[in-house]
Design a protein around this motif. Structure first.
Motif, mmCIF file in Angstrom:
data_model
loop_
_atom_site.group_PDB
_atom_site.id
_atom_site.type_symbol
_atom_site.label_atom_id
_atom_site.label_comp_id
_atom_site.label_asym_id
_atom_site.label_seq_id
_atom_site.Cartn_x
_atom_site.Cartn_y
_atom_site.Cartn_z
ATOM 1 N N LEU A 92 45.954 37.731 34.217
ATOM 2 C CA LEU A 92 44.886 38.720 34.128
ATOM 3 C C LEU A 92 45.505 40.108 34.285
ATOM 4 N N ARG A 93 45.437 40.913 33.225
ATOM 5 C CA ARG A 93 46.045 42.243 33.242
ATOM 6 C C ARG A 93 44.967 43.280 33.562
ATOM 7 N N VAL A 94 45.155 43.991 34.671
ATOM 8 C CA VAL A 94 44.160 44.952 35.140
ATOM 9 C C VAL A 94 44.790 46.332 35.225
ATOM 10 N N SER A 95 44.216 47.278 34.502
ATOM 11 C CA SER A 95 44.652 48.669 34.592
ATOM 12 C C SER A 95 43.723 49.397 35.548
ATOM 13 N N ALA A 96 44.306 50.209 36.454
ATOM 14 C CA ALA A 96 43.496 50.876 37.474
ATOM 15 C C ALA A 96 44.178 52.153 37.916
ATOM 16 N N GLY A 97 43.380 53.099 38.394
ATOM 17 C CA GLY A 97 43.925 54.288 39.022
ATOM 18 C C GLY A 97 44.712 53.906 40.263
ATOM 19 N N HIS A 98 45.626 54.787 40.661
ATOM 20 C CA HIS A 98 46.512 54.449 41.765
ATOM 21 C C HIS A 98 45.749 54.169 43.063
ATOM 22 N N ALA A 99 44.731 54.967 43.373
ATOM 23 C CA ALA A 99 43.984 54.773 44.618
ATOM 24 C C ALA A 99 43.278 53.417 44.626
ATOM 25 N N LEU A 100 42.653 53.048 43.512
ATOM 26 C CA LEU A 100 41.978 51.754 43.432
ATOM 27 C C LEU A 100 42.979 50.608 43.455
ATOM 28 N N ALA A 101 44.115 50.794 42.794
ATOM 29 C CA ALA A 101 45.135 49.745 42.771
ATOM 30 C C ALA A 101 45.655 49.450 44.170
ATOM 31 N N LEU A 135 42.944 49.911 27.811
ATOM 32 C CA LEU A 135 41.859 48.981 27.498
ATOM 33 C C LEU A 135 41.495 49.055 26.015
ATOM 34 N N VAL A 136 41.370 50.266 25.490
ATOM 35 C CA VAL A 136 40.973 50.458 24.096
ATOM 36 C C VAL A 136 41.995 49.825 23.151
ATOM 37 N N GLU A 137 43.276 49.950 23.473
ATOM 38 C CA GLU A 137 44.335 49.437 22.600
ATOM 39 C C GLU A 137 44.665 47.971 22.862
ATOM 40 N N GLY A 138 43.972 47.349 23.819
ATOM 41 C CA GLY A 138 44.185 45.933 24.072
ATOM 42 C C GLY A 138 45.397 45.622 24.918
ATOM 43 N N ASN A 139 45.899 46.605 25.659
ATOM 44 C CA ASN A 139 47.076 46.380 26.496
ATOM 45 C C ASN A 139 46.718 45.883 27.892
ATOM 46 N N CYS A 140 45.437 45.782 28.187
ATOM 47 C CA CYS A 140 45.000 45.173 29.447
ATOM 48 C C CYS A 140 43.699 44.429 29.188
ATOM 49 N N ASP A 141 43.333 43.545 30.109
ATOM 50 C CA ASP A 141 42.095 42.776 29.988
ATOM 51 C C ASP A 141 40.917 43.471 30.659
ATOM 52 N N LEU A 142 41.217 44.175 31.760
ATOM 53 C CA LEU A 142 40.172 44.804 32.551
ATOM 54 C C LEU A 142 40.584 46.223 32.922
ATOM 55 N N LEU A 143 39.603 47.094 32.992
ATOM 56 C CA LEU A 143 39.806 48.462 33.467
ATOM 57 C C LEU A 143 38.997 48.638 34.746
ATOM 58 N N ARG A 284 38.153 37.823 23.354
ATOM 59 C CA ARG A 284 37.807 36.619 24.086
ATOM 60 C C ARG A 284 39.054 36.005 24.700
ATOM 61 N N LYS A 285 38.922 35.623 25.941
ATOM 62 C CA LYS A 285 39.989 34.978 26.693
ATOM 63 C C LYS A 285 39.295 34.014 27.650
ATOM 64 N N PRO A 286 39.446 32.717 27.471
ATOM 65 C CA PRO A 286 38.644 31.755 28.242
ATOM 66 C C PRO A 286 38.654 32.015 29.750
ATOM 67 N N MET A 287 39.822 32.256 30.310
ATOM 68 C CA MET A 287 39.889 32.494 31.749
ATOM 69 C C MET A 287 39.102 33.739 32.133
ATOM 70 N N LEU A 288 39.200 34.807 31.328
ATOM 71 C CA LEU A 288 38.475 36.036 31.612
ATOM 72 C C LEU A 288 36.984 35.852 31.419
ATOM 73 N N ASP A 289 36.587 35.130 30.384
ATOM 74 C CA ASP A 289 35.154 34.871 30.159
ATOM 75 C C ASP A 289 34.546 34.130 31.338
ATOM 76 N N GLU A 290 35.271 33.151 31.840
ATOM 77 C CA GLU A 290 34.793 32.369 32.985
ATOM 78 C C GLU A 290 34.668 33.242 34.230
ATOM 79 N N LEU A 291 35.695 34.055 34.476
ATOM 80 C CA LEU A 291 35.675 34.941 35.631
ATOM 81 C C LEU A 291 34.531 35.952 35.526
#
Length: 296
Positions: A92-101, A135-143, A284-291
């Protein structure tokens, strides 16, 4: 050498126009020009003949264009293979700001795993612009990002959906004096402006603090003495007594509880932000859809 420079150059080689390429690349024309100059400095030769209109590539530029096209093809092909491998590996690839990360993501991941089961996750800390682009370019699953109605994250609701995970208060803090009051307390005075630990103006928190000051109803008398994009660095400076800083509550919860930092202004100097989790609807990503179903 930044890969964006190659993409900029290949766009320019196709359009032969700085203005059109800047629009295609979603940057200003001056920024695009600086990037091309940086690429030329890295290559060690002029790639573009700017004396003609439309512009043309120099002989070195034509040679480099062929190499850059092949390099980008190889990189994109390799990335596509690795993305397939990552999907099969259930990362699961998650992009986040430094404070949230740093301060929100670890606890959120524990909560997500309690609902879903074990998760392999990769956190990608970045500024808000790069996170959204990822996120827009598909380099992560979640923002994972902050949101406020006055400072919205502009994502097409037909293409991206989100969950509201919680809220965060951004507040001014200072070390306490001997009496336990803030050593630096808003609004301050013109005769003795408060030393101010500031975010850069273009950062998300920088824009948050600008809105807070605009809405406060009275001017804060502040003197910039330090500047950073990162809340954690401003927190370190505040703990050392260097001045007042606006920080997200999750970043300073322990320091507030222990009395190492105290609030340095009333509610008019704070802003409540949403914490949102975005995903692309059509990826679509089965693991992400389930989560996502379990989180929703």
């Amino acid at each position: 050498m930044d890969i964006k420079w190659l993409e900029d150059f290949l766009s320019l080689a196709q359009t032969r126009n700085f203005s059109r390429s800047a629009e295609d690349r979603s940057v200003t024309q001056s920024a695009l020009s600086r990037r091309i100059q940086s690429l030329e400095a890295w290559v060690g030769a002029d790639l573009v003949d700017r004396s003609t209109y439309p512009l043309v590539l120099t002989p070195a530029g034509k040679m480099f264009s062929v190499a850059a096209t092949e390099a980008m093809r190889l990189l994109n092909d390799t990335r596509a293979v690795l993305r397939v491998q990552e999907t099969s590996d259930q990362v699961l690839r998650v992009s986040a700001g430094h404070a949230l990360a740093l301060n929100f993501f670890p606890n959120w991941l524990n909560s997500a795993q309690a609902r879903h089961g074990p998760l392999r996750a990769r956190i990608l800390p970045a500024n808000i612009h790069d996170s959204v682009l990822s996120l827009v370019e598909g380099n992560c699953d979640l923002l994972l990002c902050y949101h406020h109605a006055e400072l919205p994250i502009e994502l097409d609701p037909k293409r991206f959906e989100y969950l509201h995970l919680g809220d965060e208060t951004v507040m001014p803090v200072s070390v306490p004096n001997r009496a336990g009051s803030p050593a630096y307390c808003l609004p301050g005075g013109k005769a003795a402006p408060l030393p101010y630990l500031a975010y850069t103006a273009t950062s998300y928190f920088g824009r948050v603090v600008q809105r807070i000051q605009t809405r406060a109803g009275q001017p804060g008398c502040l003197q910039n003495c330090y500047e950073s994009d990162l809340a954690e660095l401003l927190k370190t400076m505040a703990l050392s007594g260097h001045g007042l800083a606006w920080l997200p509550e999750s970043c300073i919860a322990r320091e507030l509880a222990e009395g190492k930092l105290v609030r340095a202004g009333g509610d008019q100097w704070t802003m409540r932000l949403e914490i949102r989790l975005f995903r692309a609807i059509d990826r679509r990503k089965p693991m992400l859809d389930e989560l996502w179903a379990k989180l929703g």
